[in-house]
Write an enzyme that holds these catalytic residues in place. Structure first.
Site, PDB file in Angstrom:
ATOM      1  N   CYS A  15      -5.126   5.571  -9.548  1.00  0.00           N
ATOM      2  CA  CYS A  15      -3.877   5.276 -10.326  1.00  0.00           C
ATOM      3  C   CYS A  15      -4.197   5.743 -11.548  1.00  0.00           C
ATOM      4  O   CYS A  15      -5.309   5.807 -12.241  1.00  0.00           O
ATOM      5  CB  CYS A  15      -3.883   3.692 -10.449  1.00  0.00           C
ATOM      6  SG  CYS A  15      -2.280   3.183 -11.455  1.00  0.00           S
ATOM      7  N   HIS A  37       2.723   1.208  -3.936  1.00  0.00           N
ATOM      8  CA  HIS A  37       2.060   1.593  -5.059  1.00  0.00           C
ATOM      9  C   HIS A  37       2.774   1.205  -6.146  1.00  0.00           C
ATOM     10  O   HIS A  37       2.606   0.573  -7.145  1.00  0.00           O
ATOM     11  CB  HIS A  37       1.375   2.749  -4.977  1.00  0.00           C
ATOM     12  CG  HIS A  37       0.256   3.074  -6.091  1.00  0.00           C
ATOM     13  ND1 HIS A  37      -1.126   3.201  -6.126  1.00  0.00           N
ATOM     14  CD2 HIS A  37       0.513   2.969  -7.655  1.00  0.00           C
ATOM     15  CE1 HIS A  37      -1.386   3.566  -7.367  1.00  0.00           C
ATOM     16  NE2 HIS A  37      -0.502   3.260  -8.367  1.00  0.00           N
ATOM     17  N   GLU A  38       3.900   1.915  -6.353  1.00  0.00           N
ATOM     18  CA  GLU A  38       5.064   2.091  -7.583  1.00  0.00           C
ATOM     19  C   GLU A  38       5.739   0.707  -7.461  1.00  0.00           C
ATOM     20  O   GLU A  38       5.766   0.116  -8.770  1.00  0.00           O
ATOM     21  CB  GLU A  38       5.840   3.101  -7.522  1.00  0.00           C
ATOM     22  CG  GLU A  38       5.215   4.423  -7.453  1.00  0.00           C
ATOM     23  CD  GLU A  38       4.268   4.694  -8.524  1.00  0.00           C
ATOM     24  OE1 GLU A  38       4.429   4.100  -9.565  1.00  0.00           O
ATOM     25  OE2 GLU A  38       3.390   5.142  -8.084  1.00  0.00           O
ATOM     26  N   HIS A  79       3.604  -1.676  -9.155  1.00  0.00           N
ATOM     27  CA  HIS A  79       3.644  -1.452 -10.739  1.00  0.00           C
ATOM     28  C   HIS A  79       4.894  -2.096 -11.330  1.00  0.00           C
ATOM     29  O   HIS A  79       4.753  -2.731 -12.493  1.00  0.00           O
ATOM     30  CB  HIS A  79       3.767  -0.036 -11.145  1.00  0.00           C
ATOM     31  CG  HIS A  79       2.517   0.611 -11.298  1.00  0.00           C
ATOM     32  ND1 HIS A  79       1.557   0.586 -12.315  1.00  0.00           N
ATOM     33  CD2 HIS A  79       1.980   1.889 -10.659  1.00  0.00           C
ATOM     34  CE1 HIS A  79       0.471   1.242 -12.136  1.00  0.00           C
ATOM     35  NE2 HIS A  79       0.798   2.206 -11.014  1.00  0.00           N
TER      36      HIS A  79
HETATM   37 ZN    ZN Z   1      -0.371   3.450 -10.294  1.00  0.00          ZN
END
Ligand code: ZN
Length: 396
Positions: A149, A192-193, A196
């Site tokens: 990341c 993954h996003e 976030h």
């Molecule tokens: Zn990331």
């Protein structure tokens, strides 16, 4: 399978934990770290966060938030005014340093994700505003990935499981809603996003006991930033006097391409020859690829060495150790076996297999020293301590 993965992770000190999107969508966070971090961390001061219109007005993304910036733990607000979204989305796509990004990484308090390149399911970039996960693949189909990341110290990699596919409903930058199913790399990148947007980082998918201490992470980040490179995941365990950089390893791997004289099959290979051949060769082949054929990520932070410079001595040692298990020569059969694992084709380099071979080789070197010291201690006991002791006992 899980046991096998767990064993692997205990070697490489990386953790694996399942993180189904549905649990996350329900507001639960997988992993022991995130639960505590989310409950104990105070919300970031409002001044640290911008709205989409503020960012669009400023016309710049500004610097990316870097861990441990509290902004990264903020749960992004849904977008209700689509006026400035088109302009901001374009800024986000233009400023991308990787193939996937979330608005919160640039201090913007909005549920916006951009995917492009290998991470986009479309030929061009895909912007997802206010995404919602409607369905996901069955639990038993979860796929293992190793992720990095941009907001975390370079070189920190986490093995985790992601849903094989997810069906996502989202708006485009004009506010038109649609539904699509993402698979493979786009599914991974989206998850993954999406993490976030909810203040979840890949370290939350790892067991706390499997992560380096926070101070160590900060030190790694500083050291790597100073040197302008990315420290490879197993570097800590190698016992080298300096960190081993990913760029240097890739440089050496590229020199081991087709026709490298050090790898002529059928004869015993000695370390000195290997080093000379590597120093004389230039990185071959345009782009190394990973195991699945995808190009290896180009790391914007790394400086690399360039083909005009000699290879890094540490990376050459690492390549030799992975190839030979740490001895001073290696048989052609072993060369073929090792290359079959981490360099199955001249342009393919499988980093995790390489790291496994390297760790095994360094363990071999360490046990060699232990045996040597053990024999010396035994000789000392037999030929020095014992006669002295007998003389002393005999004298009384
Ligand atoms: Zn990331």
């Amino acid at each position: 399978m899980l046991l096998l993965l767990a064993l692997t992770s205990s070697v490489t000190r990386r953790a694996i934990i399942a993180a189904p999107v549905s649990a996350a969508a329900a507001g639960q966070v997988s992993g022991s770290a995130s639960a505590t971090q989310q409950s104990s961390a105070a919300p970031p001061p409002a001044a640290l966060l911008r709205s989409v219109s503020e960012a669009a007005r400023a016309g710049t993304l500004g610097p990316m938030a870097m861990w441990p910036d509290p902004v990264l733990r903020h749960v992004a607000a849904p977008v209700d005014d689509f006026g400035p979204v088109e302009q901001f989305s374009q800024m986000l796509v233009d400023g991308m340093e990787s193939t996937a990004i979330a608005a919160t990484q640039y201090h913007v308090n909005a549920q916006i994700i951009a995917l492009r390149g290998a991470s986009s399911p479309l030929p061009g970039p895909l912007v997802l505003v206010n995404p919602r996960v409607l369905a996901r693949s069955p639990e038993e189909q979860m796929r293992p990935w190793r992720e990095v990341c941009l907001v975390l110290p370079p070189g920190l990699e986490v093995d985790l499981l992601r849903d094989a596919w997810v069906t996502v409903e989202s708006a485009d930058s004009a506010g038109r809603r649609s539904t699509r199913t993402l698979r493979g790399e786009p599914a991974r990148a989206f998850q993954h996003e999406y993490d976030h947007l909810r203040g979840v980082l890949i370290v939350d998918h790892a067991d706390l006991a499997d992560l380096p201490a926070e101070s160590e992470l900060l030190a790694q980040r500083t050291a790597a930033a100073d040197a302008g490179g990315t420290v490879i995941g197993c570097s800590f365990w190698l016992g080298y006097p300096a960190p081993l950089y990913y760029e240097d390893v890739l440089d050496v791997a590229a020199r081991l391409g087709e026709g490298c004289p050090a790898l002529t099959p059928g004869r015993l290979l000695r370390r000195a020859e290997f080093e000379t051949a590597l120093a004389a060769s230039r990185p071959r082949g345009a782009q190394l690829r990973g195991r699945d054929g995808s190009p290896l990520p180009s790391l914007t932070r790394g400086t690399g060495r360039g083909s005009q410079q000699p290879p890094s001595a540490l990376a050459v040692d690492a390549a030799w150790t992975a190839l030979s298990g740490g001895s001073s020569y290696v048989s052609p059969e072993e060369v073929a076996r090792q290359l079959g694992r981490w360099r199955p084709e001249p342009a393919v380099f499988v980093l995790d297999e390489f790291e496994r071979s390297l760790l095994a080789g360094r363990a071999g070197v360490a046990s060699g020293y232990l045996i040597l010291f053990g024999m010396q201690a035994l000789a000392l006991a037999l030929f020095v301590v014992q006669p002295l002791w007998e003389a002393a006992v005999g004298a009384t």
